[in-house]
Write an enzyme that holds these catalytic residues in place. Structure first.
Site, PDB file in Angstrom:
ATOM      1  N   PRO A 195       0.818  -1.207   0.000  1.00 19.39           N
ATOM      2  CA  PRO A 195       0.000   0.000   0.000  1.00 19.39           C
ATOM      3  C   PRO A 195       0.856   1.263   0.000  1.00 19.39           C
ATOM      4  CG  PRO A 195       0.213  -0.830   2.225  1.00 19.39           C
ATOM      5  CD  PRO A 195       0.937  -1.808   1.338  1.00 19.39           C
TER       6      PRO A 195
ATOM      7  N   CYS B 249       4.747  28.829 -16.329  1.00 16.76           N
ATOM      8  CA  CYS B 249       4.331  29.281 -17.649  1.00 16.76           C
ATOM      9  C   CYS B 249       3.713  28.125 -18.429  1.00 16.76           C
ATOM     10  CB  CYS B 249       5.526  29.869 -18.381  1.00 16.76           C
ATOM     11  SG  CYS B 249       6.241  31.210 -17.436  1.00 16.76           S
TER      12      CYS B 249
END
Ligand SMILES: *Cc1c(COP(=O)(O)O)cnc(C)c1O
Length: 455
Positions: free
Chosen positions: A277, A358
């Site tokens: 997990p 950007c």
């Protein structure tokens, strides 16, 4: 469940105000709750107690050494997918013997290092990889244990990028090939093929894919027994869900209720079970804290521009994932009862929560209802960010990686400093072939544009 909760209009990580953590560590920063990590680990161990699995935490979900140490103290092994992750696990004090190593592209150097370290189990993904592991082990005069990663062809009904157990993925070998694989390699003296491994995808919110995969695996174990091969370990992988909406605990008992009855007969015959997990342990145990730098409106659209976006948390942009986001100090009247898409609080307005990069894809949330009053300097908490947050963070736009803080009760410790600019360039070297004094090329000499002359 997690230990991030509002008290009197202010968010706390266990008993520490998140604003105090941000003041100390700076933003962006990830904050992890030790109690949440431990609780999730314990609940999982408890749910699966009838088959007493070795819980190998998936390092790739969040590999901070502090987080690894918390789980190592609980007795966890580690699931690694690279030499770098094995190094992390060992550095956190986990013996290699408690590590399992998956991944379709293990290099010779990584395999040798793992053998030298005394790795517990290679989870092997292809015929060529097996031959390579066996060759390297023979060269080193070592014996290693190997499990074959099988691909049970079940549809986990999750994002196609994280669906890993269907027939046409790059992971493992399909069931028909598995028997041939054992027939070919099952007697190798240096690479002892003695286990099966599967990891069908992530996150998986229903139990049926596990039930189907476990049923097929049990059938394969029987077929292999008839062929004369005894399976000693079954690694069921990870993929258990996390609650991205309301911080309820993931349905660990339901997963266990589906898997344990099918696995118990094998366990009783001596098969060792392993779980891997990641998300279910660490997702709800971490938040990302960012600061609003500016707000603006373009057309009808409102933006909250923060000091981090996809560079710190790639999931919204990469997978289209939902993360609940809310101010760290909204005041009592604006404290949400639930972490849902629409927290049903008056005075909110839809806004895009974006980062400074950007890229149009640089966002944490689109069209999200957030307080209309949200403004400069306010801190936002992005919840359920512990898994695949920092571990997928990048330095795009030369953004220093975020800080990481581990909280335990009323203590908060910086377990990774926010990167310095020096760290951004520390591995770069100035090319010796260039010199700052070399003249400009003839063609442009005398006409090199400068900022002053461009008008
Ligand atoms: C990523 C991965 C895991 C962990 O998946 P989670 O969804 O985080 O539980 C486990 N095993 C393997 C082989 C993996 O690649």
């Amino acid at each position: 469940m997690d230990r991030f909760a509002y008290r009197d209009g202010e968010l706390f990580a266990e008993d520490v105000p998140v604003s105090a953590i941000a003041a100390e560590a700076g933003t962006p920063c990830f904050v992890y709750s030790r109690a949440t990590l431990e609780e999730h680990y314990d609940r999982l161990a408890e749910a699966f107690a009838p088959i007493a699995p070795l819980i190998c935490y998936s390092v790739k979900s969040c590999g901070n050494l502090g987080v690894l140490r918390v789980l190592a103290e609980r007795g966890a092994g580690m699931d690694v997918v690279s030499g770098g992750e094995l190094f992390r696990a060992q550095t956190a004090g986990v013996p290699a013997a408690k590590c399992v190593y998956a991944g379709v592209g293990k290099t010779d150097a990584e395999i040798r290092d793992a053998i030298r370290a005394g790795l517990g189990l290679f989870n092997c993904e292809s015929e060529q990889e097996f031959e390579n592991i066996a060759r390297l082990a023979a060269e080193m005069r070592e014996t290693v244990r190997v499990a074959l990663r099988i691909n049970p062809d079940v549809d986990p009904k999750t994002h196609r990028y994280t669906s890993t157990g269907k027939k046409e993925t790059k992971f493992g070998v399909d069931l028909e090939r598995a028997r041939r694989f054992f027939a070919t390699y099952g007697r190798d003296p240096h690479a002892r093929l003695e286990g099966l491994h599967l990891h069908i995808g992530s996150p998986i919110y229903t139990v049926d894919p596990y039930r189907e995969a476990m049923t097929k695996t049990a059938a394969l174990v029987e077929e292999l027994a008839r062929d004369g091969f005894e399976i000693r370990s079954i690694d069921l992988g990870g993929g258990f869900g996390a609650d991205y909406e309301s911080s309820q605990s993931p349905p660990l008992k339901e997963y266990a209720a589906a898997i344990v009855p099918l696995a118990k007969p094998l366990h009783d015959k001596g098969v060792r079970f392993i779980l891997e997990p990641g998300r279910t342990i660490v997702a709800n145990a971490g938040i990302l804290v960012v600061k609003v730098l500016y707000t603006k409106t373009s057309g009808d659209k409102r933006f909250a521009i923060c000091d981090a976006g996809m560079n710190a948390l790639l999931r919204p942009s990469h997978y289209g994932s939902f993360h609940f986001i809310w101010p760290v100090a909204p005041g009592a009247a604006m404290t949400p009862a639930r972490r849902t898409l629409d927290p049903k609080i008056d005075g909110t307005v839809a806004q895009d929560v974006v980062g400074p990069l950007c890229e149009t894809g640089d966002f944490l949330a689109l069209d999200r209802q957030l307080p209309a009053s949200l403004g400069r300097g306010e801190l936002l908490a992005v919840f359920t960010a512990g898994a695949y947050g920092m571990s997928m963070a990048s330095r795009y736009n030369s953004s220093p990686l975020p800080a990481e803080v581990l909280v335990s009760g009323s203590r908060a410790e910086v377990v990774r400093h926010r990167e310095s600019y020096d760290a951004l360039i520390e591995h770069e070297r100035e090319p010796k072939m260039l010199s700052l004094r070399s003249p400009a090329p003839v063609a442009t000499r005398g006409q090199v544009p400068t900022l002053e002359k461009t008008r």
